[in-house]
Design an enzyme around this catalytic site. Structure first.
Site: not given
Length: 492
Positions: A31, A34
């Site tokens: 991600c 993230c």
């Protein structure tokens, strides 16, 4: 930061093993957002010096946790206190919003027992602000960061605690709370001031300053600077308000010419700076009052040109003799600027013993004694303000100029909405614009005396953003366009 597994999450975070608030960052190595969010979040938590703990949980290694927490997309960040999730967000946020998210966790939440043992029993040497709120109340969530920011600016001179009445219903009965948000100030275990409603930031500052403390400029926020664009030009740039703009421009021209005549020794007649603004809610009265204060400053009539906004609750006290002092305090804060009294008609609607009359008498005296340092603008609904002006012989003579704020047209409401959409970093799809135009036309045609105008637009914007978030929040990996585009369905 510590990586934890589902079992540890259940055993330590959800079971409330930590005394400090705990932030859990749900992430995955694949991600991208993230990876961007993680370092910022970790840096912010470290700055609390242990007051907030943080853990990271990889949902690829612990898919069970995604089902447990009903996580639809990542990054997802949740804050826990005593084993309960109390706040959270999904997606990457700017650093400033992350700092605010973490700071909110440092405000102490108390129970009824703690409230009685520490606040009411007078355990604190400094004044204490008690914020009665509920997570289910949108006004409660909106007021909280403003209140917390203002309390922080006292540098510890004022303490603040929060009490969730959903979890402590008995305190609502004990304090006889009829609505929330409610803010009470305590000194030596006794309530000395309070308001029951949401407040703009200027009134929150006034409320705190009445406790006898000084507010400092936060070190992480730049001090305000004089705007590069003149106030009169910014007034002209506002949407709608044609009649208001003409009236203000005429006043500015009169004051400018009077100053030129006076500089040449020519006779001039005194011009009152006090005004009455009439109109429905959300028609821009406060915005125009703030710009008018700056116009007065630019013309050399007021040294500061700031605005202090109050209403009945900010002027009327609960005991004999306190109302005049409370009103005088507001006047002193507004010196060399403008005192804006919203819903001023509520000061004249009570009985002979109503403290609102004391406010009027105090204001009239201040307007006379401080006429070179103070401008007062009173505002409210047209009919109610007419009755207000006739309630006291001194009011009509001192407020001899009234400016009427008409309702925004459907086209102007749509233009305001589109501006808010752009300013918020969103894009409006063609069908969404058509849907908005339809909603504004319907609302305008069926409007009543309480029609909210700009407030109606803001409420629609908030519902639209929530609708957009609910739609996009279900996407596992939304694109930048998904995060920006408003569709017709988002408007409801």
């Amino acid at each position: 930061m510590v990586e934890i597994l589902t079992a540890t999450f259940r055993a330590e975070v959800l079971d409330g093993s930590f005394d400090a608030p705990v932030i859990v960052d749900f992430w995955a190595p694949w991600c991208g957002p993230c990876k961007q969010l993680g370092p910022i979040l970790e840096k912010t938590v470290r700055a609390t010096n242990g007051a907030v703990r943080m853990f990271k949980l990889n949902i690829d290694e612990d898919p069970e946790i995604a089902r447990l927490m009903q996580i639809q997309s990542i990054p997802a960040v949740y804050a826990f206190k005593d084993g309960r999730p109390v706040d959270g967000f999904v997606g990457a946020l700017p650093e400033g919003q992350i700092e605010q998210f973490v700071r909110n966790l440092l405000i102490k939440d108390v129970t009824t027992a703690t409230f009685l043992a520490e606040v009411v029993d007078g355990s604190f040497d400094s004044p204490v602000i008690v914020y009665f709120w509920a997570n289910s109340s949108l006004p409660s969530r909106q007021l909280a960061p403003i209140l917390e920011k203002t309390v922080r600016a006292t540098n510890g001179a004022v303490r603040m605690v929060k009490l969730d009445i959903d979890e402590n219903p008995e305190i609502a009965q004990q304090m006889r709370l009829q609505s929330i948000p409610a803010v009470y100030a305590f000194k030596d275990g006794r309530p000395v001031d309070g308001v029951v409603r949401s407040l703009p930031e200027s009134q929150v500052k006034l409320f705190i300053q009445r406790l006898g403390v000084t507010l400092d400029q936060p070190t992480n926020e730049p001090e305000s600077t004089q705007p590069a664009v003149p106030a009169l030009d910014r007034l002209t740039a506002l949407i709608g308000l044609g009649g208001v703009k003409r009236e203000i421009a005429s006043i500015a021209n009169l004051l400018r010419v009077q100053a030129l005549r006076q500089a040449r020794g020519m006779p001039v007649r005194p011009v009152s700076l006090h005004m009455v603004f009439t109109g429905r809610p959300g028609t821009g009265k406060t915005t125009v009052a703030r710009l008018l204060a700056e116009i007065y400053r630019d013309l050399g009539l007021l040294n500061k040109g700031h605005l202090v906004e109050v209403d009945r609750a900010g002027l009327v006290a609960g005991y004999v003799g306190q109302t005049a002092m409370k009103t005088q305090s507001a006047v002193e804060l507004a010196l060399d600027g403008v005192l804006f009294v919203d819903e001023a008609y509520t000061l004249a609607g009570g009985s002979e013993n109503d403290f609102g009359r004391e406010v009027i008498d105090t204001l009239l005296k201040a307007m006379e004694d401080l006429r070179d340092r103070l401008a007062v603008i009173v505002a409210g609904y047209p009919d109610e303000m007419n009755r207000f002006l006739t309630s006291n012989p001194g009011l009509a003579s001192r407020f001899n100029r009234t400016i009427e704020f008409d309702d925004y047209s459907p086209e102007e409401l749509l233009e305001i909405f589109e501006t808010m959409i752009r300013d918020g970093g969103y894009q409006l799809a063609v069908e969404a614009r058509e849907r908005a135009a339809q909603l504004f036309a319907i609302a305008y045609a069926s409007r009543t005396a309480s029609f909210g105008n700009g407030r109606f637009v803001r409420n629609l914007l908030e519902r639209t953003q929530e609708g957009h978030a609910n739609r996009v929040g279900l996407m596992l990996n939304p694109t930048e366009l998904d995060l920006a585009m408003i569709l017709a369905a988002d408007l409801g």
